[in-house]
Enzyme design. Sequence first.
Site, PDB file in Angstrom:
ATOM      1  N   CYS A 182     -11.400  27.943 -18.892  1.00  0.00           N
ATOM      2  CA  CYS A 182     -10.660  29.169 -18.633  1.00  0.00           C
ATOM      3  C   CYS A 182     -10.838  29.579 -17.155  1.00  0.00           C
ATOM      4  CB  CYS A 182     -11.174  30.273 -19.556  1.00  0.00           C
ATOM      5  SG  CYS A 182     -10.573  31.898 -19.123  1.00  0.00           S
ATOM      6  N   TYR A 199     -37.284  54.435 -98.070  1.00  0.00           N
ATOM      7  CA  TYR A 199     -36.593  53.594 -97.088  1.00  0.00           C
ATOM      8  C   TYR A 199     -37.465  52.391 -96.703  1.00  0.00           C
ATOM      9  CZ  TYR A 199     -33.873  52.559 -92.923  1.00  0.00           C
ATOM     10  OH  TYR A 199     -33.100  51.956 -91.977  1.00  0.00           O
ATOM     11  N   CYS A 204      -4.252  15.204 -26.543  1.00  0.00           N
ATOM     12  CA  CYS A 204      -3.730  13.949 -25.994  1.00  0.00           C
ATOM     13  C   CYS A 204      -3.686  13.990 -24.461  1.00  0.00           C
ATOM     14  CB  CYS A 204      -2.316  13.683 -26.485  1.00  0.00           C
ATOM     15  SG  CYS A 204      -2.132  13.821 -28.247  1.00  0.00           S
ATOM     16  N   CYS A 212      -2.845  19.783 -24.902  1.00  0.00           N
ATOM     17  CA  CYS A 212      -3.344  19.328 -26.207  1.00  0.00           C
ATOM     18  C   CYS A 212      -4.404  18.260 -26.017  1.00  0.00           C
ATOM     19  CB  CYS A 212      -2.206  18.851 -27.079  1.00  0.00           C
ATOM     20  SG  CYS A 212      -1.513  17.295 -26.519  1.00  0.00           S
ATOM     21  N   CYS A 245       0.575  19.898 -30.388  1.00  0.00           N
ATOM     22  CA  CYS A 245       0.823  18.661 -29.666  1.00  0.00           C
ATOM     23  C   CYS A 245       2.345  18.479 -29.498  1.00  0.00           C
ATOM     24  CB  CYS A 245       0.231  17.485 -30.441  1.00  0.00           C
ATOM     25  SG  CYS A 245       0.461  15.901 -29.623  1.00  0.00           S
TER      26      CYS A 245
END
Length: 915
Positions: A899, A362, A813, A811, A836
């Site tokens: 809040c 081999y 705005c 919002c 909004c």
Amino acid sequence: MFLKRNQINLSVLFKNVYQIHLCGFSNKEVNSRMRVLNVAEKNDAAKNIAGHLSGGNLQRREGFSKFNKIYEFNHTFQGSPSTMIMTSVSGHLLGYEFQGSYRSWTSCSPLELFHIPVVKECPKDFLNIKKTLIREVRSCNALVIWTDADREGENIGFEIIDVCKEVNPRIQVYRATLSEITKPSVQRAISSLGPPNKNISDAVDVRSELDLRIGAAFTRYQTMRLQKVFPEVLAKSLISYGSCQFPTLGFVVERYKDIQNFIPENFWKIKVHHKIENLDVEFSWQRVRLFDEVLCNVLYERCQENPTALVLKVTKKPKTKWRPVPLDTIELEKAASRKLGINAKETMKIAEKLYSQGFISYPRTETNIFPKELNLSNLVQLQVQDNNWGDFAQNVLNNGPSPRQGKKSDQAHPPIHPTKYTHGLQDRERKVYEYVVRHFLACLSKDAEGEETIVNIEINGEKFLANGLRIIALNYLEVYPYDKWSNKQIHNYNQGQSFMPTRLEMIDGQTSPPNLLTEADLISLMDKHGIGTDATHAEHIETIKSRLYVGLENNKYFVPGELGIGLVEGYDNMGFEMSKPHLRAELEADLKKICEGTKSPLVVLREQIAKYKEVFIKTTEQVEKLDQSLGKYLRAQPVAFQNNGQHESMTVKNIRKCPVCKLTNLVLKKKQNNQGFFVSCSGFPTCRNSYWLPPSVIEATVSDNVCSQCSGGIKLIKFQFTARSMRPHYPDTYEGCINGCDSTLCEILQVNISRPSSSSSSTQPSNRNIVTTNQNRGPNRDNNVPCPTNNLSRTGSSQNIQHLNNDQVCCQCGNAAKLLTVTRETANKGRQFYGCSKPISATDRCTFFLWADDQPMPAAGRPNTQFNNRNNGQNNYGQMNNSYRARAVNNQSGGQRKCGLCKQPGHTRRNCPQN
DNA sequence: GCAAGGTC
């Protein structure tokens, strides 16, 4: 270590196995004769093992594969008379492949090859072998694996086990361990069976999978890109990468560059000649040479002043030239290349043919020690009949073969030796056979003997020496013309004697560069650095030749081709040592740990994939360096590369390190349908962290710019949004950071890559809370919301608008926000939110958004937590570009809505987390 | 059309 462990476990194992075995079969089966399937790595081994076990009393029958026969015989197995069925595979029975469509180069980005599934399957050529195993194992009670005792052999063993267990799950499995196929070894192996070693097999699986993924990813990427960048030169080239072929190329390039960069130096030396009649003896200077001409000249002039030579010493000593050690594959390849002019690949092809015809043993062996069991005299006897070396063979027999032993053994195959005599071979086959025979006889004979004479002289203080050689016995050299050793005559000198040199000279010279590498040099380097195996060196060399990475000069010396040197230099310029032999040292160490059971194969696989994927991504980031380097050597102008979209990740840029796995990077990707983008961990599917960008993102690319706010070099992303899909003041194109510092952007996108995504355990995108329009995703809705009035009024008759009772929501705005309901068919359909109150068409409409309820959303529909987080009113606009920042800052003007419960801005009492 | 490793 391995053997010992197996042996210790053996008694327990057999006890258990036998009990299990009895439990698994009916009484009739137990009483019937045992049938044992034995499988070796190759037919030759199966034949020999069967021969030894059966004592030659066996029957041969055919399997489905014509190369792999079945040998049947009787033998006692575990104390029971049994029928043994011995067959074989031909090396690996299974191999890793990508699944299905991923085999197509255009099916996916090369980057994905690091993670897409791979399967181990049986190649077509071996289906017949598999069929034989399946047929035979059905009727067997036990399976014995006789594959080679190395890593690959263990892995092949598990491939056999997998195939057999699929049809016979109850089969009991044993491992026979052989160091060589001789009768005592085989007998020892059958009586000391153990379990197969999964760790060793796992290491091979890891190596195989990595080789496939890394090789295919780089090969596809390089090939597809460079074919387009250099269409005139490389349009049809396959530009491969492999963990063995690239370092092999690297050796050739390195030597070539050493020569190119070599700067010769001038040197000077003194030589002495003493000629009597026709024999001119040359004495060499003990200083060898000097790089200083003036100094050398001073010493030379000193010699000239008094040139009489005085003999200081005359030494005579035996000198031997050693016979060769038994032949292994590497030495055969090197010798054939150097001495027979046959290259390694061709040599192995010839040797394999000679082996298959039974002429030599081999030819793939790392062993250079003859096993004790091998009857060398019988093998030598076969050669006595030859006209050229027969007499020498007879001499070896007369003296008794005395092999010079080497130091290597692969525990599987003996050194290469002739097994049968022939004189009927032609050309190259004859040359190779003759070499094997002569080498065999040479290594069994005696070293060559000679006598060496060394004469030391002195001329006015400077010392010189000359030597001579008288060969006493050629011994092995008589049969081995490949080594040269010749007599070197010298005059008779006596200590104390004086003589006048016939010539005294000072000569100059120049240092010279090393030679280009020969194939033998290359094989030596590969062997030294562990590149490939003895069986594959020649193939890797052939590969780099066939890919035109290297060529041969004068049919002998390796020179890099333009493509080869360009590739190596390109990767070097990127800082990646892709062509250096130590690149895989870490993997090799890890594979060893897997074998020893101290590291998990999955961990090694994950780490190594991550490592190479990182290199791959960085390569794509600076791939222009490859273009430039190749352009230089190919003398071609790189064509700007147009990504046609087929491979969206041909250019990959990291955004940041993944916050989940912390191993690989987050990258930007296109969704499969090419509609939209997502950011995901490049470690997918091992790490499934991903962030899905909203449909309003119609284009996204990772910028070269780095975030100035975040640490760690987080890359910015250039976005293009659908026209007017963002808030009115938000530009359609925007470059920003999604790592959390730009909270507005993060909220718009509902993405924050600094933390794990909510969908990190899923490969699917989460269903996002899509409301009627994207305008409703107001980044400032909890951020310093001005609200000039506390009085909300009913402002419309739409069904979406409802009273807010005591909650006061304004919002940006400054108006009372509208309470709206999601009407789209999404997970949030029916859910209410504030927006909004101005008409959607109004140019000054703000993008305020707030869910009306504080009920948790379904997990799949939960937006990124960043979206719901309160940010304590801090300004988070630091990352915006100037024009946008100006507008954004203006929009903050006015008071803050706080809040009533917690006094924090940005939410109402009803939505307060403390409520 | 990719790798490297067995083998034929």
